[in-house]
Design a protein around this motif. Structure first.
Motif, PDB file in Angstrom:
ATOM      1  N   THR A  40       4.180  12.287   3.075  1.00 22.21           N
ATOM      2  CA  THR A  40       3.414  11.100   2.709  1.00 22.21           C
ATOM      3  C   THR A  40       3.552  10.788   1.229  1.00 22.21           C
ATOM      4  N   LEU A  41       3.967   9.568   0.929  1.00 25.16           N
ATOM      5  CA  LEU A  41       4.016   9.078  -0.435  1.00 25.16           C
ATOM      6  C   LEU A  41       2.666   8.447  -0.732  1.00 25.16           C
ATOM      7  N   VAL A  42       1.968   8.984  -1.710  1.00 22.42           N
ATOM      8  CA  VAL A  42       0.627   8.519  -2.072  1.00 22.42           C
ATOM      9  C   VAL A  42       0.719   7.828  -3.420  1.00 22.42           C
ATOM     10  N   GLY A  43       0.147   6.629  -3.507  1.00 23.10           N
ATOM     11  CA  GLY A  43       0.167   5.870  -4.753  1.00 23.10           C
ATOM     12  C   GLY A  43      -1.214   5.384  -5.131  1.00 23.10           C
ATOM     13  N   ALA A  44      -1.420   5.218  -6.431  1.00 16.53           N
ATOM     14  CA  ALA A  44      -2.683   4.690  -6.943  1.00 16.53           C
ATOM     15  C   ALA A  44      -2.414   3.958  -8.244  1.00 16.53           C
ATOM     16  N   PHE A  45      -3.192   2.916  -8.476  1.00 15.67           N
ATOM     17  CA  PHE A  45      -3.141   2.205  -9.752  1.00 15.67           C
ATOM     18  C   PHE A  45      -4.473   1.519  -9.977  1.00 15.67           C
ATOM     19  N   ALA A  46      -4.567   0.740 -11.056  1.00 18.20           N
ATOM     20  CA  ALA A  46      -5.828   0.116 -11.477  1.00 18.20           C
ATOM     21  C   ALA A  46      -6.889   1.193 -11.704  1.00 18.20           C
ATOM     22  N   GLY A  47      -6.483   2.219 -12.456  1.00 18.08           N
ATOM     23  CA  GLY A  47      -7.407   3.305 -12.748  1.00 18.08           C
ATOM     24  C   GLY A  47      -7.807   4.101 -11.522  1.00 18.08           C
ATOM     25  N   GLY A  48      -6.955   4.106 -10.494  1.00 17.03           N
ATOM     26  CA  GLY A  48      -7.241   4.837  -9.265  1.00 17.03           C
ATOM     27  C   GLY A  48      -8.072   4.052  -8.269  1.00 17.03           C
ATOM     28  N   LYS A  49      -8.452   2.831  -8.621  1.00 16.56           N
ATOM     29  CA  LYS A  49      -9.285   2.019  -7.719  1.00 16.56           C
ATOM     30  C   LYS A  49      -8.512   1.491  -6.523  1.00 16.56           C
ATOM     31  N   LYS A  50      -7.212   1.336  -6.651  1.00 18.61           N
ATOM     32  CA  LYS A  50      -6.367   0.841  -5.560  1.00 18.61           C
ATOM     33  C   LYS A  50      -5.424   1.962  -5.145  1.00 18.61           C
ATOM     34  N   GLN A  51      -5.551   2.371  -3.892  1.00 20.71           N
ATOM     35  CA  GLN A  51      -4.759   3.495  -3.399  1.00 20.71           C
ATOM     36  C   GLN A  51      -4.066   3.118  -2.099  1.00 20.71           C
ATOM     37  N   PHE A  52      -2.884   3.661  -1.910  1.00 17.50           N
ATOM     38  CA  PHE A  52      -2.133   3.414  -0.682  1.00 17.50           C
ATOM     39  C   PHE A  52      -1.325   4.653  -0.345  1.00 17.50           C
ATOM     40  N   SER A  53      -0.879   4.707   0.893  1.00 17.37           N
ATOM     41  CA  SER A  53       0.020   5.791   1.275  1.00 17.37           C
ATOM     42  C   SER A  53       0.985   5.293   2.337  1.00 17.37           C
ATOM     43  N   VAL A  54       2.171   5.879   2.310  1.00 18.04           N
ATOM     44  CA  VAL A  54       3.198   5.605   3.306  1.00 18.04           C
ATOM     45  C   VAL A  54       3.595   6.955   3.897  1.00 18.04           C
ATOM     46  N   LEU A  55       3.374   7.091   5.198  1.00 12.36           N
ATOM     47  CA  LEU A  55       3.759   8.306   5.912  1.00 12.36           C
ATOM     48  C   LEU A  55       5.155   8.109   6.489  1.00 12.36           C
ATOM     49  N   PHE A  56       6.051   9.009   6.166  1.00 13.83           N
ATOM     50  CA  PHE A  56       7.405   9.012   6.707  1.00 13.83           C
ATOM     51  C   PHE A  56       7.401  10.021   7.856  1.00 13.83           C
ATOM     52  N   ALA A  57       7.245   9.541   9.071  1.00 13.32           N
ATOM     53  CA  ALA A  57       7.033  10.418  10.221  1.00 13.32           C
ATOM     54  C   ALA A  57       8.133  11.461  10.404  1.00 13.32           C
ATOM     55  N   GLU A  58       9.367  11.081  10.128  1.00 20.42           N
ATOM     56  CA  GLU A  58      10.473  12.023  10.289  1.00 20.42           C
ATOM     57  C   GLU A  58      10.978  12.578   8.958  1.00 20.42           C
ATOM     58  N   GLY A  59      10.271  12.296   7.882  1.00 18.05           N
ATOM     59  CA  GLY A  59      10.727  12.785   6.583  1.00 18.05           C
ATOM     60  C   GLY A  59      12.027  12.149   6.151  1.00 18.05           C
ATOM     61  N   SER A  60      12.148  10.832   6.400  1.00 16.19           N
ATOM     62  CA  SER A  60      13.370  10.104   6.079  1.00 16.19           C
ATOM     63  C   SER A  60      13.042   8.640   5.849  1.00 16.19           C
ATOM     64  N   LEU A  61      13.770   7.994   4.933  1.00 11.69           N
ATOM     65  CA  LEU A  61      13.576   6.559   4.729  1.00 11.69           C
ATOM     66  C   LEU A  61      13.905   5.769   6.000  1.00 11.69           C
ATOM     67  N   ASN A  62      14.810   6.279   6.818  1.00  9.77           N
ATOM     68  CA  ASN A  62      15.244   5.556   8.008  1.00  9.77           C
ATOM     69  C   ASN A  62      14.411   5.846   9.248  1.00  9.77           C
ATOM     70  N   GLY A  63      13.491   6.768   9.172  1.00  5.53           N
ATOM     71  CA  GLY A  63      12.639   7.073  10.320  1.00  5.53           C
ATOM     72  C   GLY A  63      11.425   6.158  10.372  1.00  5.53           C
ATOM     73  N   ARG A  64      10.542   6.434  11.323  1.00  7.14           N
ATOM     74  CA  ARG A  64       9.303   5.643  11.455  1.00  7.14           C
ATOM     75  C   ARG A  64       8.434   5.847  10.216  1.00  7.14           C
ATOM     76  N   LYS A  65       7.778   4.745   9.814  1.00  6.37           N
ATOM     77  CA  LYS A  65       6.916   4.770   8.640  1.00  6.37           C
ATOM     78  C   LYS A  65       5.582   4.098   8.977  1.00  6.37           C
ATOM     79  N   PHE A  66       4.521   4.590   8.346  1.00  4.44           N
ATOM     80  CA  PHE A  66       3.188   4.040   8.558  1.00  4.44           C
ATOM     81  C   PHE A  66       2.524   3.843   7.198  1.00  4.44           C
ATOM     82  N   PHE A  67       1.676   2.818   7.111  1.00  5.29           N
ATOM     83  CA  PHE A  67       1.064   2.410   5.841  1.00  5.29           C
ATOM     84  C   PHE A  67      -0.445   2.345   5.993  1.00  5.29           C
ATOM     85  N   ARG A  68      -1.153   2.670   4.916  1.00  7.79           N
ATOM     86  CA  ARG A  68      -2.595   2.433   4.849  1.00  7.79           C
ATOM     87  C   ARG A  68      -2.978   2.244   3.391  1.00  7.79           C
TER      88      ARG A  68
END
Length: 108
Positions: A40-68
């Motif tokens: 999971t790539l976890v990101g934050a900005f605006a002093g940590g007030k805005k957070q997101f994550s992208v899960l790479f289900a197969e551990g690859s850019l070309n595999g399934r990905k999910f966002f929140r």
């Protein structure tokens, strides 16, 4: 003993993270922080007030990905499929989609 990074971990740390940080800086986001937690790539900005994550289900850019995403400590959004129609994903395409997805949130 130090563990050797997998090719996926190396690609995220050496290519994806710098490209994403540069893309967000061009849009006025100067404090983007990214870290990889497992698949999971976890990101934050605006002093940590805005957070997101992208899960790479197969551990690859070309595999399934999910966002929140979440703001100011609220519960995270529903996990949604991300880049579902893209089969051949490179770093630039991934960063483009990430920038567009967060722009849709009106976060910058």
């Amino acid at each position: 003993m130090l563990r050797k990074k997998s090719p996926f971990e190396q690609q995220i740390s050496e290519e994806v993270s710098p490209a994403a940080i540069a893309a967000f800086q061009k849009r006025g986001v100067s404090d983007l922080e990214l870290r990889l937690e497992g698949k999971t790539l976890v990101g934050a900005f605006a002093g940590g007030k805005k957070q997101f994550s992208v899960l790479f289900a197969e551990g690859s850019l070309n595999g399934r990905k999910f966002f929140r995403c979440t703001t100011e400590g609220s519960p995270a959004s529903t996990i949604e499929s991300f880049m579902i129609d893209e089969r051949r994903v490179d770093v630039n395409l991934f960063v483009f989609y990430l920038v567009q997805r967060l722009y849709a949130q009106q976060w910058y």
